[in-house]
Design a protein around this motif. Structure first.
Motif, short mmCIF file in Angstrom:
data_model
loop_
_atom_site.label_atom_id
_atom_site.label_comp_id
_atom_site.label_asym_id
_atom_site.label_seq_id
_atom_site.Cartn_x
_atom_site.Cartn_y
_atom_site.Cartn_z
N SER B 103 -36.30 -19.91 5.71
CA SER B 103 -35.53 -20.50 6.80
C SER B 103 -36.46 -21.37 7.65
O SER B 103 -37.65 -21.12 7.75
CB SER B 103 -34.91 -19.39 7.66
OG SER B 103 -34.05 -19.95 8.59
N LYS B 117 -26.07 -25.59 10.84
CA LYS B 117 -26.52 -24.19 10.92
C LYS B 117 -27.66 -23.92 9.98
O LYS B 117 -27.82 -24.56 8.94
CB LYS B 117 -25.35 -23.26 10.54
CG LYS B 117 -24.23 -23.21 11.57
CD LYS B 117 -24.26 -21.85 12.28
CE LYS B 117 -23.18 -21.75 13.33
NZ LYS B 117 -21.82 -21.78 12.74
N PHE B 119 -30.18 -20.26 8.60
CA PHE B 119 -30.00 -18.81 8.47
C PHE B 119 -30.30 -18.15 9.81
O PHE B 119 -31.16 -18.61 10.56
CB PHE B 119 -30.92 -18.25 7.39
CG PHE B 119 -30.75 -18.92 6.06
CD1 PHE B 119 -29.49 -19.04 5.47
CD2 PHE B 119 -31.85 -19.45 5.38
CE1 PHE B 119 -29.34 -19.66 4.24
CE2 PHE B 119 -31.70 -20.06 4.16
CZ PHE B 119 -30.44 -20.18 3.59
N THR B 120 -29.60 -17.06 10.07
CA THR B 120 -29.82 -16.35 11.33
C THR B 120 -31.26 -15.85 11.43
O THR B 120 -31.92 -16.01 12.45
CB THR B 120 -28.87 -15.14 11.42
OG1 THR B 120 -27.58 -15.56 10.99
CG2 THR B 120 -28.79 -14.62 12.84
N ASN B 121 -31.75 -15.24 10.34
CA ASN B 121 -33.16 -14.87 10.29
C ASN B 121 -33.59 -14.77 8.84
O ASN B 121 -32.79 -15.01 7.94
CB ASN B 121 -33.43 -13.57 11.06
CG ASN B 121 -32.61 -12.41 10.49
OD1 ASN B 121 -32.70 -12.12 9.30
ND2 ASN B 121 -31.78 -11.79 11.33
N ALA B 124 -31.56 -12.25 6.75
CA ALA B 124 -30.10 -12.21 6.87
C ALA B 124 -29.45 -12.46 5.51
O ALA B 124 -29.88 -13.33 4.76
CB ALA B 124 -29.65 -13.28 7.86
N GLU B 126 -27.22 -14.09 4.03
CA GLU B 126 -26.36 -15.26 4.26
C GLU B 126 -26.56 -16.26 3.13
O GLU B 126 -27.55 -16.25 2.42
CB GLU B 126 -26.70 -15.91 5.60
CG GLU B 126 -26.32 -15.02 6.77
CD GLU B 126 -26.83 -15.54 8.11
OE1 GLU B 126 -26.33 -15.10 9.14
OE2 GLU B 126 -27.76 -16.39 8.11
N VAL B 172 -22.51 -19.21 5.73
CA VAL B 172 -22.70 -19.65 7.12
C VAL B 172 -22.45 -21.15 7.31
O VAL B 172 -22.13 -21.60 8.40
CB VAL B 172 -24.09 -19.28 7.68
CG1 VAL B 172 -24.16 -17.79 7.93
CG2 VAL B 172 -25.20 -19.75 6.76
#
Lengths: 303, 382
Positions: B103, B117, B119-121, B124, B126, B172
């Protein structure tokens, strides 16, 4: 007093081919023309007088013999020097006027100065002075084809004077003109000779003009057959009064003005300055100045 | 300028020739820029990719190497990726490719998402899917976001055994791409347990100029690399050829215009023969006479060049506006091509100078003829 001739022609011959036929246009012509003379070459068409004129102008080389203009042999000049010769020493006036139709009057008159790289302002000024001399000031922005033949010829004469030449060569200048215009043109040429002391060479087959000449060269079949000196050359004003009523007041004024402007015995006039300022590409400015002094001297001698 | 109509027509000929060249060549330049713009981004030009040509090499693509690469001067980012083939529960026969990437380095992969967007972390679970995959999942590009799918991924681990892993990944975002393949991107660390070989390692240098230097160092370490620059070279070469061809077509038009100038000058010479005779008789030099013609030809060239440049550019701009307008009506915003014509400043000057030179050249012969005319014959010429 021995005077140096302004034009000296030695044993000049010219042959050219017309198809397969060899034409002898000039045969062993020798003559001398002096500064300030009014010379008439007289003869029927085909007698070689125009050939002689174009050779004096350096437009064609001799077959044999030589032409010296103030001692300078034309045969020794290259094409640029010949152009300079025609621009500064000879003023040509033609039967067909030969104005450039795409240029207006003032541009036509100043064209030789443009060839001499004179600045536009001075060119125009000089041309305007001469327009006044020939009485055509109000036509300065006209195209040549908007003028009558006589007017065009006066413009052509102004053009021939623009670079202040020594010699005016006029080849049948009245040949295409009605009698009144012809008189105007002759009056101008005679006055240039009498009042400005310029050497005028007139080529004509009209015997009426012989009376103006100091000397007449009679030509026939490429030879000068007779030279006649005329001790009492008529000036135009005398003739004008007797023979024609067209000598208007304006014309007289014009000629007076001409005198003021053109007589080279006033070295500080505008014209002399303009002429001696003409930068020559070969650095001959000295020559031009020297010449105008020379001319003065001769004028005195003549008087 | 004796005959205004003829001069105008001659200038028009040059205008047509020059504007054809300008139109075609600037179109070539424009398309070249368009292709480069659409296929690469500037960030991508800083990236060196280490590929594995075979199994042996792929074994050397590992975390130790990542560390070593990080130590090369002027290296900004080193980031590895995995590649898996996958299947999705409930979608028989659908076999997307899954790339596992770190990410925060999307620019290295030249990835652009619709909603921007990431990745959240790093861990994640995703996935970012491309449009083709969305289509094959029979989903809508907007509604798919937030949905989860059960993936079974298959990879080759470092001990050459095949390893599978089941993972549920939440969509996502959707990629802005036109790839015909079904592709998904997931966070790298999600798949760390598979102990797979790296698919490749991307090295991003600090700036584009440093790329060849770093590339040389990496190659000296025994790895094969590829850079986008290589493809750029090919694109540029292809367009150089296309531009050459387009320019050659324009040259034909200009050649015809040059013949037109020559023709005009020759006729003008005949018309002016008498005038030239007069000029010579009253003291014009040979070069004064030739200058009339060279000056006229040069003026025609300069005017034709300047107007032709303007016309060619104007037609291009007009076409560009029309095409962009139609494209924006017909399709989504990212389909609008943008600038189709590109006029480099040096080309602008070059074209005008070129037109000037060509027409001056076309005027040389008539000018020489004029200077060599015999004044007496010219005077008699009517």
């Amino acid at each position: 007093m021995a005077k140096a001739p302004v034009i000296k022609i030695n044993n000049l011959s010219k042959k050219f081919m017309l198809g397969d036929v060899e034409v002898q246009a000039l045969q062993s012509v020798s003559l001398e023309i002096y500064s300030g003379e009014f010379i008439v070459f007289f003869g029927v068409s085909g007698c070689g007088k125009s050939t002689l004129m174009s050779m004096i102008a350096g437009l064609q080389p001799p077959s044999t013999g030589s032409i010296l203009i103030r001692g300078e042999d034309l045969a020794k000049l290259n094409s640029n020097e010949l152009a300079q010769h025609r621009r500064t020493k000879i003023g040509m006036v033609f039967q067909a006027f030969n104005l450039i139709q795409t240029m207006n009057v003032i541009e036509n008159i100043s064209l030789p100065l443009a060839f001499a790289r004179i600045s536009k302002g001075r060119r125009i000024k000089r041309a305007e002075n001469l327009l006044e001399v020939v009485g055509m000031s109000k036509y300065k922005n006209r195209a040549p084809n908007q003028l009558s033949g006589g007017q065009q010829q006066r413009i052509a004469i102004a053009r021939s004077l623009v670079a202040n030449p020594w010699i005016i060569l006029a080849d049948e200048p009245t040949g295409n003109l009605d009698s009144k215009s012809a008189d105007d043109v002759m009056r101008l040429l005679v006055s240039l000779n009498r009042k400005s002391k310029r050497t005028v060479i007139l080529i004509t087959h009209n015997p009426d003009y012989l009376q103006f000449a100091d000397r007449v060269f009679y030509m026939q079949d490429g030879k000068v057959i007779k030279v006649e000196a005329n001790a009492h050359a008529v000036t135009f004003n005398e003739k004008g009064k007797s023979a024609t009523s067209s000598a208007s007041k304006e014309d007289d004024f014009v000629i007076d003005d001409d005198t003021k402007d053109e007589v080279p015995d006033k070295p500080n006039t505008e014209e002399t300055k303009a002429a001696s300022d003409i930068p020559e590409e070969n650095g001959n400015t000295e020559n031009t100045t020297g010449e105008s002094e020379n001319k003065e001297e001769e004028v005195e001698a003549k008087n | 300028m004796r005959n205004k109509l003829r001069t105008f027509l001659t200038v028009s000929g040059v205008v047509v020739g020059i504007s054809t060249i300008v139109f075609l060549v600037t179109l070539g330049f424009g398309l070249q820029n368009l292709v480069i713009r659409k296929t690469t981004n500037l960030e991508a030009l800083k990236v060196i990719t280490l590929n594995s040509k075979n199994k042996e090499e792929s074994k050397n693509l590992n975390s130790t190497l990542v560390q070593k690469l990080q130590d090369i001067p002027n290296v900004d980012v080193v980031t590895p990726s995995y590649y898996f083939s996958a299947s999705i529960d409930g979608y028989e026969g659908l076999a997307p490719a899954i790339y596992a990437i770190e990410s925060g380095h999307f620019e290295v992969y030249d990835l652009k998402t619709k909603n921007g967007k990431q990745f959240t972390n790093e861990t994640a679970k995703e996935i970012i899917v491309n449009k083709k995959l969305v289509d094959d999942l029979k989903e809508d590009q907007n509604q798919i976001i937030g949905k989860s799918f059960k993936f079974k991924i298959t990879g080759i681990s470092q001990d050459d055994s095949t390893k599978t892993m089941d993972v549920e990944l939440k969509v996502v975002d959707v990629l802005n791409d036109e790839s015909p393949g079904k592709i998904g991107y997931s966070p790298f660390k999600v798949f760390a347990d598979t102990n797979s070989n790296y698919y490749n390692i991307k090295v991003k240098v600090k700036n584009q100029e440093l790329l060849p230097e770093v590339k040389k160092i990496i190659e000296s370490m025994g790895f094969s690399t590829s850079v986008i620059k290589n493809q750029l070279g090919a694109i540029n070469l292809a367009f150089a050829i296309i531009n050459g061809l387009l320019g050659a077509f324009g040259m034909v038009a200009l050649f015809v215009a040059a013949i037109g100038i020559f023709n005009t000058m020759t006729i003008s010479l005949l018309e002016r023969t008498h005038e030239i005779g007069i000029m010579k008789a009253i003291g014009g030099r040979d070069k004064d006479c030739s200058r009339i013609f060279t000056a006229e030809a040069a003026t025609i060239g300069l005017m034709g060049g300047a107007f032709g440049m303007t016309c060619g550019w104007g037609i291009g701009r007009l076409l560009e506006v029309i095409i962009n307008f139609l494209a924006s009506k017909a399709g989504p915003a990212d389909q609008v091509p943008g600038h189709l014509f590109y006029t480099p400043p040096i080309f602008t000057i070059g074209v005008v100078v070129f037109a000037f030179l060509v027409s001056t050249f076309a005027g040389i012969w008539p000018a020489r003829r004029a200077s060599k005319l015999n004044p007496l014959e010219a005077l008699r010429y009517e």
